[in-house]
Design a protein around this motif. Structure first.
Motif, PDB file in Angstrom:
ATOM      1  N   SER A  35       1.149  -1.070   0.081  1.00 49.26           N
ATOM      2  CA  SER A  35      -0.016   0.172  -0.022  1.00 49.26           C
ATOM      3  C   SER A  35       0.766   0.877  -0.405  1.00 49.26           C
ATOM      4  CB  SER A  35      -0.906   0.252   1.029  1.00 49.26           C
ATOM      5  OG  SER A  35      -0.193   0.002   2.242  1.00 49.26           O
ATOM      6  N   SER A  36       1.960   1.249   1.054  1.00 48.99           N
ATOM      7  CA  SER A  36       2.902   2.509   0.938  1.00 48.99           C
ATOM      8  C   SER A  36       3.337   2.280  -0.683  1.00 48.99           C
ATOM      9  CB  SER A  36       4.227   1.975   1.561  1.00 48.99           C
ATOM     10  OG  SER A  36       4.568   1.169   1.183  1.00 48.99           O
ATOM     11  N   PHE A  37       3.621   1.540  -1.706  1.00 49.86           N
ATOM     12  CA  PHE A  37       4.472   2.271  -2.796  1.00 49.86           C
ATOM     13  C   PHE A  37       3.164   2.815  -4.292  1.00 49.86           C
ATOM     14  CE2 PHE A  37       5.069   0.572  -7.000  1.00 49.86           C
ATOM     15  CZ  PHE A  37       6.556   0.517  -7.100  1.00 49.86           C
ATOM     16  N   ASP A  38       1.743   1.887  -3.666  1.00 46.14           N
ATOM     17  CA  ASP A  38       0.905   2.137  -5.168  1.00 46.14           C
ATOM     18  C   ASP A  38      -0.580   3.464  -4.771  1.00 46.14           C
ATOM     19  OD1 ASP A  38      -0.665   0.935  -2.953  1.00 46.14           O
ATOM     20  OD2 ASP A  38      -0.340  -1.607  -4.795  1.00 46.14           O
ATOM     21  N   GLU A  39      -0.875   3.185  -3.334  1.00 40.75           N
ATOM     22  CA  GLU A  39      -2.252   3.453  -3.246  1.00 40.75           C
ATOM     23  C   GLU A  39      -2.297   4.721  -2.540  1.00 40.75           C
ATOM     24  OE1 GLU A  39      -4.956   3.016   1.190  1.00 40.75           O
ATOM     25  OE2 GLU A  39      -4.290   1.305  -0.061  1.00 40.75           O
ATOM     26  N   GLU A  40      -1.264   5.859  -1.523  1.00 43.91           N
ATOM     27  CA  GLU A  40      -1.444   7.435  -1.651  1.00 43.91           C
ATOM     28  C   GLU A  40      -0.454   7.282  -3.085  1.00 43.91           C
ATOM     29  OE1 GLU A  40      -2.756  10.943  -0.098  1.00 43.91           O
ATOM     30  OE2 GLU A  40      -2.277   8.281   0.520  1.00 43.91           O
ATOM     31  N   GLY A  41      -0.017   7.261  -4.390  1.00 41.35           N
ATOM     32  CA  GLY A  41       0.753   8.053  -5.011  1.00 41.35           C
ATOM     33  C   GLY A  41      -1.058   8.038  -5.710  1.00 41.35           C
ATOM     34  N   PHE A  42      -1.967   6.846  -6.162  1.00 47.49           N
ATOM     35  CA  PHE A  42      -2.853   6.725  -7.220  1.00 47.49           C
ATOM     36  C   PHE A  42      -4.176   7.721  -6.359  1.00 47.49           C
ATOM     37  CE2 PHE A  42      -7.032   4.310  -8.442  1.00 47.49           C
ATOM     38  CZ  PHE A  42      -6.270   4.425  -9.296  1.00 47.49           C
ATOM     39  N   LYS A  43      -3.908   7.418  -6.074  1.00 47.22           N
ATOM     40  CA  LYS A  43      -5.205   8.692  -4.957  1.00 47.22           C
ATOM     41  C   LYS A  43      -4.937   9.656  -5.053  1.00 47.22           C
ATOM     42  CE  LYS A  43      -6.060   6.412  -0.069  1.00 47.22           C
ATOM     43  NZ  LYS A  43      -6.429   6.480   0.395  1.00 47.22           N
ATOM     44  N   GLN A  44      -2.954  10.530  -4.891  1.00 48.62           N
ATOM     45  CA  GLN A  44      -3.236  11.918  -5.105  1.00 48.62           C
ATOM     46  C   GLN A  44      -2.597  12.013  -6.952  1.00 48.62           C
ATOM     47  OE1 GLN A  44       0.824  12.259  -3.414  1.00 48.62           O
ATOM     48  NE2 GLN A  44       0.352  12.065  -1.649  1.00 48.62           N
ATOM     49  N   GLY A  45      -3.144  11.082  -7.822  1.00 44.85           N
ATOM     50  CA  GLY A  45      -3.437  11.498  -8.796  1.00 44.85           C
ATOM     51  C   GLY A  45      -4.368  11.649  -9.751  1.00 44.85           C
ATOM     52  N   LEU A  46      -5.571  10.946  -8.520  1.00 46.45           N
ATOM     53  CA  LEU A  46      -6.557  10.962  -8.851  1.00 46.45           C
ATOM     54  C   LEU A  46      -7.420  11.949  -8.949  1.00 46.45           C
ATOM     55  CD1 LEU A  46      -8.165   7.161  -7.925  1.00 46.45           C
ATOM     56  CD2 LEU A  46      -8.075   7.923 -10.263  1.00 46.45           C
ATOM     57  N   ARG A  47      -6.383  12.701  -6.792  1.00 49.26           N
ATOM     58  CA  ARG A  47      -7.008  13.916  -6.483  1.00 49.26           C
ATOM     59  C   ARG A  47      -6.848  15.872  -7.665  1.00 49.26           C
ATOM     60  NH1 ARG A  47      -6.310  11.476  -1.861  1.00 49.26           N
ATOM     61  NH2 ARG A  47      -3.734  12.700  -1.794  1.00 49.26           N
ATOM     62  N   ALA A  48      -5.759  15.385  -8.061  1.00 52.71           N
ATOM     63  CA  ALA A  48      -5.369  16.174  -9.091  1.00 52.71           C
ATOM     64  C   ALA A  48      -5.793  16.665 -10.369  1.00 52.71           C
ATOM     65  CB  ALA A  48      -3.704  15.835  -9.767  1.00 52.71           C
ATOM     66  N   LEU A  49      -6.657  14.941 -10.837  1.00 58.33           N
ATOM     67  CA  LEU A  49      -7.470  15.880 -11.778  1.00 58.33           C
ATOM     68  C   LEU A  49      -8.883  15.964 -11.508  1.00 58.33           C
ATOM     69  CD1 LEU A  49      -5.835  12.571 -13.198  1.00 58.33           C
ATOM     70  CD2 LEU A  49      -6.093  14.525 -14.203  1.00 58.33           C
ATOM     71  N   GLY A  50      -9.312  15.943 -10.287  1.00 57.61           N
ATOM     72  CA  GLY A  50     -10.834  16.505 -10.010  1.00 57.61           C
ATOM     73  C   GLY A  50     -11.417  15.433  -9.198  1.00 57.61           C
ATOM     74  N   TYR A  51     -10.973  13.919  -8.572  1.00 58.10           N
ATOM     75  CA  TYR A  51     -11.584  12.769  -8.519  1.00 58.10           C
ATOM     76  C   TYR A  51     -11.613  12.614  -7.397  1.00 58.10           C
ATOM     77  CZ  TYR A  51     -12.179  11.320 -13.670  1.00 58.10           C
ATOM     78  OH  TYR A  51     -12.070  11.150 -14.633  1.00 58.10           O
TER      79      TYR A  51
END
Length: 319
Positions: A35-51
């Motif tokens: 989770s430290s590898f993938d989860e937060e980075g993916f959620k940050q990427g989504l937030r940057a796109l408005g999700y």
């Protein structure tokens, strides 16, 4: 974050229509990464796109750290739930998703060579229902050996600790052995496909006769990074690790992409597909930025002098 238990096909089946009625797309996240590898980075990427998870997008998380065989049944569950997209982390997870569906879009991240491993027809035209981000595993494996040689010019015998039997690593291992031959280095592989195999592998390594070590970019090595780093520091052996995260455990040097950036790019593909793009038409990205990080504190502790040329090339020097 809504965590769903393994085997809850009914939960997913019921959740998908509810989310559809609310107009919220549901994403299945199938991971063989931490989770430290993938989860937060993916959620940050989504937030940057408005999700924002739980507001305008829903994510069904499926993570398996100890048994890759469970990936197949989890992929089948996500398909039965009719998720809009399956995002995967690792080659095994991507293989499981593609075996489960030929119609639901698959966005892969943290994979090696997607063409050589059969995940895509080509980088420019993936050709099926999958696209995503490649970490150029073959190039990185050879480059890590070259960096180790620059750190230790006299190196003649190098140990590789990682999951050499992983089908997704075959192209990278071929490139690594080819590079070793060119550099006249004898590469000794210590295969660690499961956590239980690590202790015996570390005991089997003739530390005093080795000139250096390379650590594979595998789930086992990442989850057991502390144990591996401690063994290498105790042996005072120069080593190159594949991810920045290993510096938390006292790694001397790492060379690899930023996992957060990988996951950010995965979010970019999700956004494109939700807006109507087809995976077959979205070119696969190859990671363009790879960071060399050197920890001089560890070098001093181990009595290793880092050449000025390497320090000059480093993206980050920890002092």
């Amino acid at each position: 974050m809504r965590m769903l238990p393994l085997g809850c096909a009914l939960c997913l089946a019921l959740a998908a229509p509810a989310e559809a009625q609310r107009g919220i797309p549901q994403i299945g996240f199938l991971s063989h990464c931490t989770s430290s590898f993938d989860e937060e980075g993916f959620k940050q990427g989504l937030r940057a796109l408005g999700y924002v998870e739980g507001k305008n997008i829903d994510i069904a998380w499926r993570r398996f750290l100890t048994d890759a065989k469970q990936l197949s049944s989890a992929a089948d569950e996500l398909v039965r739930a009719n998720v809009a997209i399956i995002v995967t982390c690792s080659t095994p997870a991507t293989r499981a998703a593609l075996a489960a569906t030929k119609t639901i879009p698959v966005v892969f991240t943290a994979t090696g060579d997607p063409v050589a491993t059969g995940l895509a027809v080509s980088l420019s035209r993936p050709g099926a229902n999958a696209t995503g981000v490649s970490i150029q595993g073959s190039d990185l494996a050879a480059k890590r050996l070259d960096l180790l040689r620059q750190l230790v010019p006299r190196a003649r015998r190098v140990g590789f600790i990682g999951n050499a039997s992983n089908p997704g690593r075959v192209p990278a291992m071929k490139a690594l052995h080819a590079a070793a031959g060119t550099l006249h280095i004898k590469l000794q592989t210590y295969n660690v496909g499961k956590t239980a195999e690590l202790d015996s592998a570390l005991r089997a390594i003739p530390w005093k006769s080795m000139d250096g070590a390379l650590i594979g970019a595998d789930l086992v090595t990442l989850t057991q990074g502390d144990k591996i780093a401690q063994a290498i520091r105790k042996a005072r052996l120069p080593a190159v690790f594949p991810w920045r995260q290993f510096h938390e455990y006292g790694a001397l040097m790492s060379y690899g992409p930023d996992s957060r950036e990988l996951m950010h790019r995965g979010a970019y593909y999700v956004d494109k597909i939700l807006k109507g793009a087809k995976p077959a038409d979205l070119p696969i990205e190859q990671v363009s930025k790879v960071d060399l990080v050197i920890d001089l504190r560890v070098a001093r502790e181990m009595g290793i002098e880092v050449p000025p040329e390497l320090l000059y090339r480093a993206d980050e020097v920890i002092r």
